[in-house]
Design an enzyme around this catalytic site. Structure first.
Site, PDB file in Angstrom:
ATOM      1  N   GLY A   1      63.066 -11.351 -25.236  1.00 35.13           N
ATOM      2  CA  GLY A   1      64.293 -10.700 -24.969  1.00 35.13           C
ATOM      3  C   GLY A   1      65.386 -10.592 -24.564  1.00 35.13           C
ATOM      4  O   GLY A   1      66.217 -10.615 -23.842  1.00 35.13           O
ATOM      5  N   THR A   2      65.503 -11.903 -24.823  1.00 38.32           N
ATOM      6  CA  THR A   2      67.095 -12.082 -24.538  1.00 38.32           C
ATOM      7  C   THR A   2      68.657 -11.034 -25.604  1.00 38.32           C
ATOM      8  O   THR A   2      69.262 -11.021 -24.435  1.00 38.32           O
ATOM      9  CB  THR A   2      67.206 -13.327 -25.821  1.00 38.32           C
ATOM     10  OG1 THR A   2      66.957 -13.167 -26.778  1.00 38.32           O
ATOM     11  CG2 THR A   2      67.142 -14.069 -25.142  1.00 38.32           C
ATOM     12  N   GLY A   3      67.771 -10.779 -26.378  1.00 34.12           N
ATOM     13  CA  GLY A   3      68.370  -8.903 -26.904  1.00 34.12           C
ATOM     14  C   GLY A   3      68.985  -8.113 -26.522  1.00 34.12           C
ATOM     15  O   GLY A   3      69.762  -8.000 -26.051  1.00 34.12           O
ATOM     16  N   CYS A   4      67.835  -7.767 -25.721  1.00 36.64           N
ATOM     17  CA  CYS A   4      66.936  -6.552 -25.587  1.00 36.64           C
ATOM     18  C   CYS A   4      68.658  -6.751 -24.110  1.00 36.64           C
ATOM     19  O   CYS A   4      69.298  -5.784 -23.488  1.00 36.64           O
ATOM     20  CB  CYS A   4      65.984  -6.473 -24.655  1.00 36.64           C
ATOM     21  SG  CYS A   4      65.727  -6.259 -26.066  1.00 36.64           S
TER      22      CYS A   4
ATOM     23  N   THR B   1      63.158 -17.018 -24.519  1.00 43.04           N
ATOM     24  CA  THR B   1      63.241 -16.463 -24.882  1.00 43.04           C
ATOM     25  C   THR B   1      63.310 -15.340 -24.966  1.00 43.04           C
ATOM     26  O   THR B   1      63.536 -14.213 -26.132  1.00 43.04           O
ATOM     27  CB  THR B   1      64.517 -17.393 -25.988  1.00 43.04           C
ATOM     28  OG1 THR B   1      63.044 -17.277 -27.237  1.00 43.04           O
ATOM     29  CG2 THR B   1      64.825 -18.332 -25.813  1.00 43.04           C
TER      30      THR B   1
ATOM     31  N   LYS C   1      76.440 -12.372 -31.698  1.00 40.88           N
ATOM     32  CA  LYS C   1      75.774 -13.327 -31.312  1.00 40.88           C
ATOM     33  C   LYS C   1      75.491 -14.887 -32.228  1.00 40.88           C
ATOM     34  O   LYS C   1      74.933 -14.860 -33.654  1.00 40.88           O
ATOM     35  CB  LYS C   1      74.444 -13.014 -30.795  1.00 40.88           C
ATOM     36  CG  LYS C   1      74.527 -11.540 -29.695  1.00 40.88           C
ATOM     37  CD  LYS C   1      73.571 -10.899 -28.951  1.00 40.88           C
ATOM     38  CE  LYS C   1      72.652 -10.902 -30.160  1.00 40.88           C
ATOM     39  NZ  LYS C   1      71.205  -9.346 -29.668  1.00 40.88           N
TER      40      LYS C   1
HETATM   41  N1  PLP Z   1      60.533  -5.320 -28.197  1.00 40.96           N
HETATM   42  C1  PLP Z   1      60.361  -4.903 -28.240  1.00 40.96           C
HETATM   43  C2  PLP Z   1      60.168  -3.325 -28.100  1.00 40.96           C
HETATM   44  C3  PLP Z   1      62.428  -4.953 -28.208  1.00 40.96           C
HETATM   45  O1  PLP Z   1      63.043  -3.661 -28.263  1.00 40.96           O
HETATM   46  C4  PLP Z   1      63.323  -6.403 -29.095  1.00 40.96           C
HETATM   47  C5  PLP Z   1      63.815  -6.725 -28.758  1.00 40.96           C
HETATM   48  O2  PLP Z   1      64.474  -6.841 -29.613  1.00 40.96           O
HETATM   49  C6  PLP Z   1      61.514  -7.143 -29.033  1.00 40.96           C
HETATM   50  C7  PLP Z   1      59.793  -6.365 -29.257  1.00 40.96           C
HETATM   51  C8  PLP Z   1      62.582  -8.445 -29.468  1.00 40.96           C
HETATM   52  O3  PLP Z   1      61.960  -9.200 -28.993  1.00 40.96           O
HETATM   53  P1  PLP Z   1      62.014 -10.539 -28.694  1.00 40.96           P
HETATM   54  O4  PLP Z   1      63.152 -11.468 -28.310  1.00 40.96           O
HETATM   55  O5  PLP Z   1      60.603 -11.060 -28.712  1.00 40.96           O
HETATM   56  O6  PLP Z   1      61.845 -11.091 -30.842  1.00 40.96           O
END
Ligand code: PLP
Length: 303
Positions: A228-231, A226, A189
């Site tokens: 939770g973008t990765g999730c 942004t 990414k």
């Molecule tokens: N908290 C949890 C439980 C997650 O699974 C994630 C995912 O990467 C995050 C926080 C990270 O979130 P942020 O986009 O704020 O880095």
């Protein structure tokens, strides 16, 4: 007259941590999977206390509780795709690896969640080598951002002359380094890159020792929303795969969905506390997971 039974929904199992502010983690996965027409099954690995300001604390669940949830789900549901996010610690990681080896599932998407953007570790450092050696090869696809690529390669003993910065010319050698760690496919990414466009690269091995590289670009957005973008991205890919898309199609559709959730994030923010000067104190807002206007990525930003 016999009543027609609608077909069952494609199921996506997400294994991740709970984010009580519902922007990332299990809650983001749940929203994404349902928004895209799937049914989310959730296995919690940890409870986190967090909000738009950052992660305050992390409480990994006992590995046995994770194992019991996995059994409960896998004994009853036909799971079409599995998405892994925050795993927390070595015991939980080993439990998940053991389960994945037993079921030998054909569609496992691993978002290598190592640290939150606010700097909180979401996987204990002593779990990194097992994560690299044992979990990565079990994944159909991994979805690292640039810092995660650097951590995985460094932890796996792949020496880079300079840290990877996400530039196009670097992708081929980075792909080879990932394949040397037995990675089957990766979406690298570009959100953290210095390039003008936000370009993600789907890399897949191409025998004998090449790589197929497919680029997906969008305009780089200046937004603080942004969280939770990765999730969300990894869950969207998993859902599209569960619906039957090819890997290329799934990444393309997931990127478009993510783009829409970012563009329309402003319209879907929760009410926040105000500071004494009456400004909202939001550091990182969440996405618009239930975006209705599926804004297309403008054509001129394609690669
Ligand atoms: N908290 C949890 C439980 C997650 O699974 C994630 C995912 O990467 C995050 C926080 C990270 O979130 P942020 O986009 O704020 O880095």
């Amino acid at each position: 007259m016999t009543k027609k039974i609608p077909p069952p929904l494609p199921t996506v199992l997400t294994i991740s941590g709970s984010d009580c502010s519902a922007g990332a983690g299990l809650q983001a996965d749940l929203k994404t999977i349902h928004a895209l027409g799937g049914y989310a099954l959730t296995v919690a690995t940890a409870i986190t206390a967090q909000n738009s300001q950052g992660v305050a604390s992390v409480y990994p669940l006992p590995a046995q509780v994770v194992q019991q949830q996995l059994h409960a789900i896998l004994d009853d549901y036909d799971v079409q795709a599995i998405k892994l996010g925050m795993l927390g610690n070595l015991e939980i990681l080993n439990t998940v690896i053991h389960c994945l080896k037993q079921i030998n599932h054909p569609c496992v998407i691993v978002d290598p969640v190592l640290i939150s953007s606010s700097g909180c570790p979401l996987l204990e450092i002593n779990a990194l080598s097992v994560f690299i050696k044992e979990l990565l090869p079990l994944a159909t696809l991994i979805t690292p951002n640039i810092p995660e690529v650097n951590t995985l390669l460094e932890g796996g003993g792949e020496i880079l002359n300079l840290p990877f910065q996400g530039q196009k010319e670097e992708i081929s050698s980075i792909a080879q380094a990932l394949f040397a760690l037995n990675v089957n496919a990766a979406v690298i990414k570009g959100g953290h890159s210095i390039e003008t466009l936000a370009t993600d690269y789907l890399v897949q091995p191409n025998e004998p020792n090449g790589a197929t590289i497919q680029a997906y670009s969008s305009r780089r957005m200046t937004t603080q929303n942004t969280h939770g973008t990765g999730c969300t991205y990894a869950s969207a890919i998993a859902t599209e795969l569960a619906k039957g898309a090819t890997l290329n199609e799934a990444v393309k559709r997931a990127k478009e969905y993510l783009y829409s959730t970012l563009v329309h994030a402003e319209q879907a923010q929760p009410a926040h506390q105000k500071t004494p000067n009456q400004a909202y104190k939001v550091r990182k807002g969440s996405l618009n997971h239930f975006v209705v206007d599926n804004t297309r990525i403008p054509n001129n930003s394609a690669c």
